[in-house]
Design a protein around this motif. Sequence first.
Motif, PDB file in Angstrom:
ATOM      1  N   GLU A  71      11.561   2.246  -5.696  1.00 53.52           N
ATOM      2  CA  GLU A  71      10.690   2.856  -6.706  1.00 53.52           C
ATOM      3  C   GLU A  71      11.347   2.869  -8.083  1.00 53.52           C
ATOM      4  OE1 GLU A  71       9.190   6.638  -5.579  1.00 53.52           O
ATOM      5  OE2 GLU A  71       8.684   5.973  -3.566  1.00 53.52           O
ATOM      6  N   LEU A  72      12.650   3.076  -8.141  1.00 53.08           N
ATOM      7  CA  LEU A  72      13.334   3.135  -9.422  1.00 53.08           C
ATOM      8  C   LEU A  72      13.278   1.781 -10.122  1.00 53.08           C
ATOM      9  CD1 LEU A  72      15.069   4.731 -11.414  1.00 53.08           C
ATOM     10  CD2 LEU A  72      17.075   3.949 -10.152  1.00 53.08           C
ATOM     11  N   VAL A  73      13.484   0.714  -9.379  1.00 48.43           N
ATOM     12  CA  VAL A  73      13.437  -0.631  -9.971  1.00 48.43           C
ATOM     13  C   VAL A  73      12.031  -0.923 -10.488  1.00 48.43           C
ATOM     14  CG1 VAL A  73      13.694  -3.089  -9.476  1.00 48.43           C
ATOM     15  CG2 VAL A  73      15.311  -1.455  -8.514  1.00 48.43           C
TER      16      VAL A  73
ATOM     17  N   ARG B 111       9.795   1.212 -11.488  1.00 54.52           N
ATOM     18  CA  ARG B 111       9.529   2.051 -12.654  1.00 54.52           C
ATOM     19  C   ARG B 111      10.226   1.492 -13.894  1.00 54.52           C
ATOM     20  NH1 ARG B 111       7.745   7.718 -12.495  1.00 54.52           N
ATOM     21  NH2 ARG B 111       7.559   7.170 -10.309  1.00 54.52           N
ATOM     22  N   VAL B 112      11.474   1.064 -13.747  1.00 53.47           N
ATOM     23  CA  VAL B 112      12.217   0.502 -14.878  1.00 53.47           C
ATOM     24  C   VAL B 112      11.580  -0.804 -15.339  1.00 53.47           C
ATOM     25  CG1 VAL B 112      14.422  -0.536 -15.545  1.00 53.47           C
ATOM     26  CG2 VAL B 112      14.392   1.639 -14.314  1.00 53.47           C
ATOM     27  N   LEU B 113      11.209  -1.668 -14.396  1.00 54.11           N
ATOM     28  CA  LEU B 113      10.572  -2.931 -14.774  1.00 54.11           C
ATOM     29  C   LEU B 113       9.216  -2.691 -15.433  1.00 54.11           C
ATOM     30  CD1 LEU B 113      11.442  -5.269 -11.773  1.00 54.11           C
ATOM     31  CD2 LEU B 113      12.384  -5.298 -14.084  1.00 54.11           C
ATOM     32  N   GLY B 114       8.513  -1.665 -15.010  1.00 53.72           N
ATOM     33  CA  GLY B 114       7.243  -1.325 -15.643  1.00 53.72           C
ATOM     34  C   GLY B 114       7.432  -0.916 -17.088  1.00 53.72           C
ATOM     35  N   TRP B 115       8.457  -0.095 -17.351  1.00 53.64           N
ATOM     36  CA  TRP B 115       8.712   0.317 -18.733  1.00 53.64           C
ATOM     37  C   TRP B 115       9.212  -0.839 -19.582  1.00 53.64           C
ATOM     38  CZ3 TRP B 115       6.628   4.057 -21.155  1.00 53.64           C
ATOM     39  CH2 TRP B 115       6.244   5.208 -20.477  1.00 53.64           C
ATOM     40  N   VAL B 116       9.991  -1.733 -18.988  1.00 54.00           N
ATOM     41  CA  VAL B 116      10.443  -2.928 -19.722  1.00 54.00           C
ATOM     42  C   VAL B 116       9.235  -3.768 -20.116  1.00 54.00           C
ATOM     43  CG1 VAL B 116      11.687  -5.104 -19.481  1.00 54.00           C
ATOM     44  CG2 VAL B 116      12.752  -2.978 -18.748  1.00 54.00           C
TER      45      VAL B 116
ATOM     46  N   GLY C  96       0.822  -1.195   0.000  1.00 56.18           N
ATOM     47  CA  GLY C  96       0.000   0.000   0.000  1.00 56.18           C
ATOM     48  C   GLY C  96       0.852   1.238   0.000  1.00 56.18           C
ATOM     49  N   PRO C  97       0.232   2.380   0.270  1.00 56.27           N
ATOM     50  CA  PRO C  97       0.964   3.643   0.184  1.00 56.27           C
ATOM     51  C   PRO C  97       2.099   3.768   1.187  1.00 56.27           C
ATOM     52  CG  PRO C  97      -1.373   4.019   0.621  1.00 56.27           C
ATOM     53  CD  PRO C  97      -1.159   2.559   0.552  1.00 56.27           C
TER      54      PRO C  97
END
Length: 48
Positions: free
Chosen positions: A24-26, A28-33, A17-18
């Motif tokens: 967060e960086l990992v 975000r990168v995995l999301g874009w991958v 949850g929040p």
Amino acid sequence: MTAAAASLSTPRARTGGPRDDGPELVERVLGWVLVVAVAVLVTRLGLL
């Protein structure tokens, strides 16, 4: 012991949850991958 009494005595499991601090960086990168992989798959299959 009833189910209600048992649930009150055991600690609750964290489900994220929040307030869940993580890398967060990992994420975000995995999301874009994942987005790029889906885009490549869609174009290779000729769905676009």
